[in-house]
Scaffold this active site. Structure first.
Site, PDB file in Angstrom:
ATOM      1  N   SER A 124       0.833  -1.194   0.000  1.00 28.15           N
ATOM      2  CA  SER A 124       0.000   0.000   0.000  1.00 28.15           C
ATOM      3  C   SER A 124       0.879   1.260   0.000  1.00 28.15           C
ATOM      4  CB  SER A 124      -0.972  -0.032   1.188  1.00 28.15           C
ATOM      5  OG  SER A 124      -1.991   0.922   1.042  1.00 28.15           O
ATOM      6  N   HIS A 159      -3.971  -2.159  -4.126  1.00 31.79           N
ATOM      7  CA  HIS A 159      -5.387  -2.492  -3.848  1.00 31.79           C
ATOM      8  C   HIS A 159      -6.223  -2.477  -5.126  1.00 31.79           C
ATOM      9  CE1 HIS A 159      -4.195  -2.061   0.280  1.00 31.79           C
ATOM     10  NE2 HIS A 159      -4.023  -0.753   0.195  1.00 31.79           N
TER      11      HIS A 159
END
Length: 240
Positions: A124, A159
């Protein structure tokens, strides 16, 4: 050899019972007990996050430690960081993390470590940061663009399958010329770069993937990349 392993999502914080990607990162050091340093800056050094890191990596063959910029372990941060084999960056607010890193000079220290052969990794925020730029939710209300450290050319969106707005936002930014061509990575997918070039894609989930995303004359091209599923012979992962 300069290595970066950028995860779209996954690892100990998202898959505590499936540490295949974390084990893969450790394996790249080719040391029996590599020294791995966790940077939880993007989470505001959340204590629960740090605990989960130790819970996971104390079960793996390595020597784990962490660095808090609010509770410094040593005055000489360069010496402390460069004494490790692997740096693992957690998720959270990418923009705030990078601002703190630059204030403390970690951007330059990490560049030095990268050139020295320390493996850089993360998910991330800890994935976006290594690229020229990426798609972030750092601003709170909607996805936007953040400038990274530029160790890898191009852009990145983590993501990719885990958050509905990531893929269309990434496409839109590239289509409008706001981001350079780059890579999207699903949760459970990792991009392994060696000397700045993509060596391979590894996944901890059977349906996770990564993509090369390019824009030409206002048209987006998305190519699914070949990958290796790490749990093919161990469906439950390395951590029972």
């Amino acid at each position: 050899m300069k290595q970066i392993i950028a995860m779209g999502g996954g690892g100990f914080s998202m898959e505590p019972d499936n540490l295949a990607l974390d084990q893969y990162i450790l394996d790249q050091s080719q040391k029996a007990l590599p020294k791995i340093l966790f940077l939880p800056t993007a989470s505001g050094d959340a204590e629960g996050y740090i605990k989960r890191f130790y819970d996971a990596f104390n079960s793996l063959p390595c020597t784990p430690s962490h660095l808090s910029l609010f509770k410094l372990p040593a005055r000489d941060l360069e010496r402390f960081i460069l004494d490790h084999d692997i740096v693992y960056v957690g998720g959270g607010n990418t923009k705030s993390m990078l601002a703190l890193w630059r204030e403390w000079g970690l951007d330059k220290i990490l560049r030095k470590g990268y050139e020295k052969g320390i493996i850089l990794s993360g998910l991330s925020a800890g994935s976006i940061c290594w690229f020229d730029s990426g798609v972030t939710d750092s601003f709170g209300d909607e996805l936007d663009i953040v400038e990274g450290l530029g160790f890898i050319q191009g852009s990145h969106s983590p993501h990719y399958d885990g958050e509905a707005e990531r893929r269309p936002a990434f496409h839109s930014f590239i289509e409008r010329g706001l981001l350079h061509d780059g890579y999207g990575a699903d949760d459970g997918a990792a991009l392994h770069f060696v000397d700045g070039a993509l060596k391979g894609v590894l996944t901890s989930r059977p349906h996770a993937s990564a993509y090369r995303v390019e824009g030409r004359d206002g048209i987006i091209s998305e190519t699914k990349l070949d990958h290796t599923y790490l749990n093919e012979h161990n469906p439950k992962g390395v951590h029972p």
